[in-house]
Design an enzyme around this catalytic site. Structure first.
Site, PDB file in Angstrom:
ATOM      1  N   GLY A  69      25.251  37.431  28.058  1.00  0.00           N
ATOM      2  CA  GLY A  69      25.175  38.528  29.014  1.00  0.00           C
ATOM      3  C   GLY A  69      25.205  39.869  28.317  1.00  0.00           C
ATOM      4  N   HIS A 196      28.535  31.980  31.775  1.00  0.00           N
ATOM      5  CA  HIS A 196      29.902  31.464  31.710  1.00  0.00           C
ATOM      6  C   HIS A 196      30.813  32.089  32.760  1.00  0.00           C
ATOM      7  CE1 HIS A 196      30.418  35.066  29.152  1.00  0.00           C
ATOM      8  NE2 HIS A 196      31.688  35.011  29.503  1.00  0.00           N
ATOM      9  N   CYS A 322      49.724  47.306  26.544  1.00  0.00           N
ATOM     10  CA  CYS A 322      50.734  46.661  25.705  1.00  0.00           C
ATOM     11  C   CYS A 322      50.467  45.169  25.582  1.00  0.00           C
ATOM     12  CB  CYS A 322      52.139  46.937  26.227  1.00  0.00           C
ATOM     13  SG  CYS A 322      52.292  46.995  28.008  1.00  0.00           S
TER      14      CYS A 322
END
Length: 486
Positions: A69, A196, A322
Site C-alpha cells: 500500500g 493486509h 511514550c
C-alpha cells in the site's frame, strides 16, 4: 489471546488462505508467457483484477497491483504530481493522513514542490469548506484518506471530490482502512489500498487511476501492470487478496458483522470512561469506522499500559509518544489537539467474540491503576496537594530574585515545576500535583523538554477546566504556563 489491532494488520481471512494455497500450485508461472502455465497465471491475475476493480468501483484496466500500500501511495502521488507539473506544484493534504502520504509529500517538497496541510477539528475530520478555500490555481493534487487509521474518523470524501472536480484538480483517496467496509464515494481520481488491512496477505497494494486522469509514473518501470508497477507479480498473494476482499464485500452476513462490531465499539466507547477515571475517548462518535475506537488515559505511560494489557492477553496498539517506537506524539493526535499520553487503539477484526470485549473491559481498569500507582499518581487519578514539591516545584521569582510574580508580569504569585529530562506523562503528573499549591488565579509554569508536553499540557487543561496561558521560550525546552481556575 484476543487480537485487537486489525487496523495495523488483520488476521488472514479464511478465503484468502484457501485461495493462496490453491494458487501456489496454479499461479507460479510468468503471466507474460504464452505457454500453458503462463496462460494459467494470466487468467488468475486477470480474474483477481476484475474482482478487486468491482470492489473498488473502477474498471479493471484502471487498477494495478503494487508490492504494498505504501508503494501504491508513493506511485500515485508522484505520478499525479509529475503529470500536472505545468499546472502547478502544490500538493494539498490533510494533517492526519497516513505517514506514507506525508513521506511522499516530503519527497515532493524536497524536489522543489510545495505543500499545504488542511487542519482538522477535534474529532479528526476535515471541513469540506476548508478544502474549497485552500484550492488554488496552482494546486496539482489533493490527498484525503477515506477514514483515519488511528481514530477511525471518516472524511467527507464525496463532498471533497465534488469540489475537486469543479476545480479540475485530481483527488487521491487512501482507502486502506475503509475499503473492506464498503465502496468509497465516487468522484475520486486515484485510489490506493493495502491488502493486509482487510485480511489479505501482506505485500499486495492497489493503485487505481481513473481514465482521463493525467498520470506519469516516476521511477523504475517495465511492461508489467500497464507499466505502472514494475517487477514480477506475486500472483498467489494477489489472488488471495482479491478473493478475501470480494468475500468481505459480497459475502452473506458482512453488513451484519459490521453492525455487530459497531455495537461492541459503542460499548467500549461508553464503558471505558465509566470504568477508568480521567479518560478521553477521541474520534468522531458517528462518522467513523465500525470496528475502531481510540482513547487516552491521563497520567499513564503508554508503553507500560500496552505491556500490562499484553500480559493480560490483549494485543492493542498506541499513538502515545511514550512507546518504544516513537519519541513524539502521533501526528494524528497532535493535529486533533487531544491527549496523547496513555493512548490505546482498539480495532476489532471480523469475528471478534463479545466475551473478549467484556473481559477487556474487566482487565483495563486494573491495568491503568497499576501503571498510575507505579508513577506515583494520587488515588483515583485526581490532583491533590500531597507531594507537590516532590517533582521539583519552586516558587516563581520576581525581577529582583525574590519569590513572587514572574519578571515583567502582573500575574499572581506562581510555582515553577522543573520537569526537564522527564518524559510523558511525568510533566503532566507534576503539574497536577502542583496546581492546588497556588491560589485561584495563580499560575504553574512547567519546564519541559519533552515534545509531548506541548500537546498534553493544553489537553490536561481542557480536561481539568484550567486555563492554558501559553508556551514561553526557556533555556532548555519550553515553559508551559497554566493558570488555576478552580
Amino acid at each position: 489471546m484476543p487480537y485487537f489491532d486489525a487496523a495495523s494488520a488483520a488476521p488472514l481471512h479464511p478465503v484468502a488462505r484457501e485461495a493462496l494455497l490453491a494458487s501456489l500450485d496454479e499461479g507460479w508461472a510468468d503471466p507474460a508467457r504464452l505457454y500453458r502455465e503462463g496462460r494459467r497465471g494470466r487468467l488468475l491475475l486477470d480474474a483477481a483484477r476484475e474482482a478487486a476493480a468491482e470492489a473498488v468501483g473502477c474498471r479493471p484496466d484502471e487498477l494495478v497491483f503494487t508490492p504494498s500500500g505504501t508503494q501504491a501511495v508513493h506511485s500515485g502521488v508522484s505520478g499525479a504530481l509529475a503529470a500536472r507539473r505545468r499546472v502547478g506544484r502544490r500538493l494539498l493534504h490533510s494533517a492526519v493522513e497516513h505517514s506514507s502520504v506525508l513521506h511522499a509529500a516530503e519527497v515532493h517538497e524536497a524536489a522543489g514542490g510545495s505543500r499545504a496541510e488542511l487542519a482538522v477539528d477535534r474529532t479528526g475530520r476535515v471541513a469540506a469548506g476548508d478544502v474549497a478555500a485552500a484550492l488554488s490555481p496552482d494546486t496539482a493534487l489533493v490527498c484525503l484518506q477515506s477514514a483515519n487509521h488511528e481514530v477511525g474518523t471518516e472524511q467527507p470524501v464525496g463532498e471533497v471530490a465534488a469540489l475537486c472536480q469543479e476545480a479540475g484538480v485530481p483527488l487521491l483517496v487512501d482507502a486502506a482502512q475503509s475499503l473492506p467496509w464498503g465502496p468509497v464515494p465516487g468522484g475520486w481520481s486515484l485510489l490506493t489500498a493495502s491488502a493486509h488491512k482487510w485480511g489479505g496477505p501482506p505485500g499486495v497494494g492497489l493503485l487505481a487511476v481513473r481514465k482521463g486522469t493525467r498520470f506519469a509514473l516516476q521511477g523504475p518501470r517495465d511492461e508489467r501492470e500497464s507499466g505502472r508497477s514494475p517487477g514480477f507479480e506475486n500472483i498467489p498473494a494477489i489472488v488471495a487478496a482479491a478473493a478475501s476482499l470480494r468475500a468481505l464485500r459480497t459475502g452473506p452476513g458482512t453488513a451484519d458483522e459490521a453492525a455487530r462490531l459497531r455495537r461492541l465499539v459503542d460499548r467500549i466507547r461508553a464503558r471505558v470512561p465509566e470504568l477508568v477515571p480521567d479518560v478521553e475517548v477521541v474520534g468522531d462518535p458517528v462518522h467513523r469506522l465500525p470496528h475502531l475506537v481510540t482513547f487516552s488515559c491521563l497520567y499513564v505511560d503508554g508503553e507500560a499500559l500496552l505491556h500490562e494489557l499484553d500480559r493480560a492477553g490483549f494485543s492493542v496498539s498506541s499513538g502515545s509518544s511514550c512507546t518504544s517506537s516513537t519519541l513524539t506524539p502521533s501526528h494524528v493526535l497532535r493535529a486533533m489537539g487531544v491527549l496523547s499520553e496513555g493512548n490505546v487503539r482498539i480495532s476489532l477484526p471480523y469475528g471478534t467474540d463479545e466475551a473478549d470485549v467484556e473481559r477487556f473491559l474487566e482487565v483495563l481498569p486494573q491495568a491503568v491503576r497499576s501503571v498510575r500507582e507505579r508513577l506515583g499518581v494520587p488515588a483515583a487519578g485526581r490532583e491533590t496537594a500531597a507531594a507537590a514539591t516532590a517533582g521539583g516545584v519552586t516558587e516563581a521569582a520576581s525581577a529582583d530574585g525574590e519569590p513572587g510574580e514572574p519578571a515583567g508580569s502582573a500575574e499572581p504569585a506562581g510555582l515553577v515545576v522543573d520537569s526537564l529530562g522527564k518524559r510523558c506523562p511525568l510533566p503532566v503528573i507534576e503539574l497536577a500535583k502542583a496546581i492546588h499549591e497556588v491560589p485561584v488565579g495563580g499560575t504553574v509554569t512547567v519546564l519541559s523538554d519533552d515534545e509531548a508536553a506541548r500537546q498534553d499540557i493544553p489537553a490536561w487543561c481542557t480536561m481539568r477546566d484550567q486555563e492554558y496561558v501559553g508556551e514561553r521560550p526557556a533555556e532548555r525546552g519550553a515553559a508551559y504556563v497554566v493558570r488555576r481556575r478552580a
